[in-house]
Design a protein around this motif. Structure first.
Motif, PDB file in Angstrom:
ATOM      1  N   LYS A 188       0.803  -1.215   0.000  1.00  0.00           N
ATOM      2  CA  LYS A 188       0.000   0.000   0.000  1.00  0.00           C
ATOM      3  C   LYS A 188       0.840   1.271   0.000  1.00  0.00           C
ATOM      4  O   LYS A 188       0.296   2.363  -0.009  1.00  0.00           O
ATOM      5  N   GLY A 189       2.161   1.117   0.064  1.00  0.00           N
ATOM      6  CA  GLY A 189       3.029   2.288  -0.005  1.00  0.00           C
ATOM      7  C   GLY A 189       3.602   2.751   1.312  1.00  0.00           C
ATOM      8  O   GLY A 189       4.328   3.752   1.341  1.00  0.00           O
ATOM      9  N   ALA A 190       3.295   2.063   2.393  1.00  0.00           N
ATOM     10  CA  ALA A 190       3.925   2.402   3.668  1.00  0.00           C
ATOM     11  C   ALA A 190       5.406   2.068   3.592  1.00  0.00           C
ATOM     12  O   ALA A 190       5.801   1.118   2.899  1.00  0.00           O
ATOM     13  N   THR A 191       6.226   2.851   4.278  1.00  0.00           N
ATOM     14  CA  THR A 191       7.665   2.647   4.202  1.00  0.00           C
ATOM     15  C   THR A 191       8.288   2.558   5.587  1.00  0.00           C
ATOM     16  O   THR A 191       7.743   3.056   6.575  1.00  0.00           O
ATOM     17  N   SER A 192       9.439   1.917   5.641  1.00  0.00           N
ATOM     18  CA  SER A 192      10.218   1.842   6.863  1.00  0.00           C
ATOM     19  C   SER A 192      11.688   1.901   6.478  1.00  0.00           C
ATOM     20  O   SER A 192      12.114   1.185   5.560  1.00  0.00           O
ATOM     21  N   TYR A 193      12.447   2.745   7.183  1.00  0.00           N
ATOM     22  CA  TYR A 193      13.847   2.967   6.860  1.00  0.00           C
ATOM     23  C   TYR A 193      14.741   2.586   8.038  1.00  0.00           C
ATOM     24  O   TYR A 193      14.398   2.849   9.195  1.00  0.00           O
ATOM     25  N   ALA A 194      15.893   2.024   7.729  1.00  0.00           N
ATOM     26  CA  ALA A 194      16.919   1.885   8.746  1.00  0.00           C
ATOM     27  C   ALA A 194      17.399   3.281   9.126  1.00  0.00           C
ATOM     28  O   ALA A 194      17.322   4.222   8.320  1.00  0.00           O
ATOM     29  N   ASP A 195      17.891   3.411  10.346  1.00  0.00           N
ATOM     30  CA  ASP A 195      18.306   4.733  10.804  1.00  0.00           C
ATOM     31  C   ASP A 195      19.353   5.362   9.888  1.00  0.00           C
ATOM     32  O   ASP A 195      19.310   6.571   9.619  1.00  0.00           O
ATOM     33  N   PHE A 196      20.268   4.563   9.397  1.00  0.00           N
ATOM     34  CA  PHE A 196      21.338   5.130   8.568  1.00  0.00           C
ATOM     35  C   PHE A 196      20.813   5.609   7.219  1.00  0.00           C
ATOM     36  O   PHE A 196      21.473   6.390   6.526  1.00  0.00           O
ATOM     37  N   ALA A 197      19.641   5.134   6.835  1.00  0.00           N
ATOM     38  CA  ALA A 197      19.078   5.488   5.535  1.00  0.00           C
ATOM     39  C   ALA A 197      18.160   6.711   5.602  1.00  0.00           C
ATOM     40  O   ALA A 197      17.901   7.348   4.571  1.00  0.00           O
ATOM     41  N   LYS A 198      17.689   7.027   6.773  1.00  0.00           N
ATOM     42  CA  LYS A 198      16.740   8.134   6.905  1.00  0.00           C
ATOM     43  C   LYS A 198      17.387   9.454   6.488  1.00  0.00           C
ATOM     44  O   LYS A 198      18.486   9.786   6.895  1.00  0.00           O
TER      45      LYS A 198
ATOM     46  N   LEU B  55       4.639 -11.059   0.261  1.00  0.00           N
ATOM     47  CA  LEU B  55       3.283 -10.562   0.066  1.00  0.00           C
ATOM     48  C   LEU B  55       2.930  -9.496   1.096  1.00  0.00           C
ATOM     49  O   LEU B  55       3.189  -9.651   2.286  1.00  0.00           O
ATOM     50  N   TYR B  56       2.356  -8.435   0.591  1.00  0.00           N
ATOM     51  CA  TYR B  56       1.655  -7.403   1.342  1.00  0.00           C
ATOM     52  C   TYR B  56       2.491  -6.562   2.293  1.00  0.00           C
ATOM     53  O   TYR B  56       2.785  -5.417   2.011  1.00  0.00           O
ATOM     54  N   THR B  57       2.798  -7.074   3.483  1.00  0.00           N
ATOM     55  CA  THR B  57       3.332  -6.204   4.542  1.00  0.00           C
ATOM     56  C   THR B  57       4.849  -6.209   4.580  1.00  0.00           C
ATOM     57  O   THR B  57       5.493  -7.211   4.313  1.00  0.00           O
ATOM     58  N   LEU B  58       5.396  -5.063   4.937  1.00  0.00           N
ATOM     59  CA  LEU B  58       6.839  -4.934   5.004  1.00  0.00           C
ATOM     60  C   LEU B  58       7.362  -5.440   6.338  1.00  0.00           C
ATOM     61  O   LEU B  58       6.642  -5.489   7.336  1.00  0.00           O
ATOM     62  N   THR B  59       8.625  -5.827   6.321  1.00  0.00           N
ATOM     63  CA  THR B  59       9.320  -6.243   7.525  1.00  0.00           C
ATOM     64  C   THR B  59      10.798  -5.981   7.338  1.00  0.00           C
ATOM     65  O   THR B  59      11.282  -5.933   6.206  1.00  0.00           O
ATOM     66  N   TRP B  60      11.504  -5.818   8.435  1.00  0.00           N
ATOM     67  CA  TRP B  60      12.955  -5.612   8.370  1.00  0.00           C
ATOM     68  C   TRP B  60      13.705  -6.937   8.370  1.00  0.00           C
ATOM     69  O   TRP B  60      14.906  -6.976   8.184  1.00  0.00           O
ATOM     70  N   ASP B  61      12.995  -8.043   8.649  1.00  0.00           N
ATOM     71  CA  ASP B  61      13.610  -9.355   8.800  1.00  0.00           C
ATOM     72  C   ASP B  61      13.822 -10.015   7.446  1.00  0.00           C
ATOM     73  O   ASP B  61      12.857 -10.364   6.764  1.00  0.00           O
TER      74      ASP B  61
END
Length: 122
Positions: free
Chosen positions: A54-64, A99-105
């Motif tokens: 759906k376009g939600a994002t999550s960034y590692a701290d070094f990438a922000k 599929l679908y949801t993001l994860t950092w793992d």
């Protein structure tokens, strides 16, 4: 499974920019979360950024503030714009899908590309 092909890596000077692309096969790209990971020599693979279906994002701290992920579902492609690159960003960058949801793992992702080398010189 989705097949992924990264491109856009290369050699850049510190402070420069690169845009990586990850092209996906299949007709259901819009249902996938996409992640970018990187692995430097002698280090474990680490999370960089991910975007959900759906376009939600999550960034590692070094990438922000330096990296931006985006996706174009019409082109089955996800992008990673990297600015203000530093030598410590040198690594092989991989894209991955689930599929679908993001994860950092990384263990939660089903498909991986072959990687593209990014080298930042000082």
């Amino acid at each position: 499974q989705v097949q992924l092909v990264e491109s856009g890596g290369g050699l850049v000077q510190a402070g420069g920019s690169l845009r990586l692309s990850c092209a996906a096969s299949g007709r259901t790209f819009g249902s996938y979360a996409m992640g970018w990971f990187r692995q430097a020599p002698g280090k474990e693979r680490e999370f960089v950024v991910a975007i959900s279906w759906k376009g939600a994002t999550s960034y590692a701290d070094f990438a922000k503030g330096r990296f931006t992920i985006s996706r174009d579902n019409a082109k089955n492609t996800v992008y990673l714009q990297m600015n203000s690159l530093a030598p410590e960003d040198t690594a092989v960058y991989y894209c991955a899908s689930r599929l679908y949801t993001l994860t950092w793992d990384p263990n939660e992702y089903d498909s991986w590309g072959q990687g593209t080398q990014v080298t930042v010189s000082s």
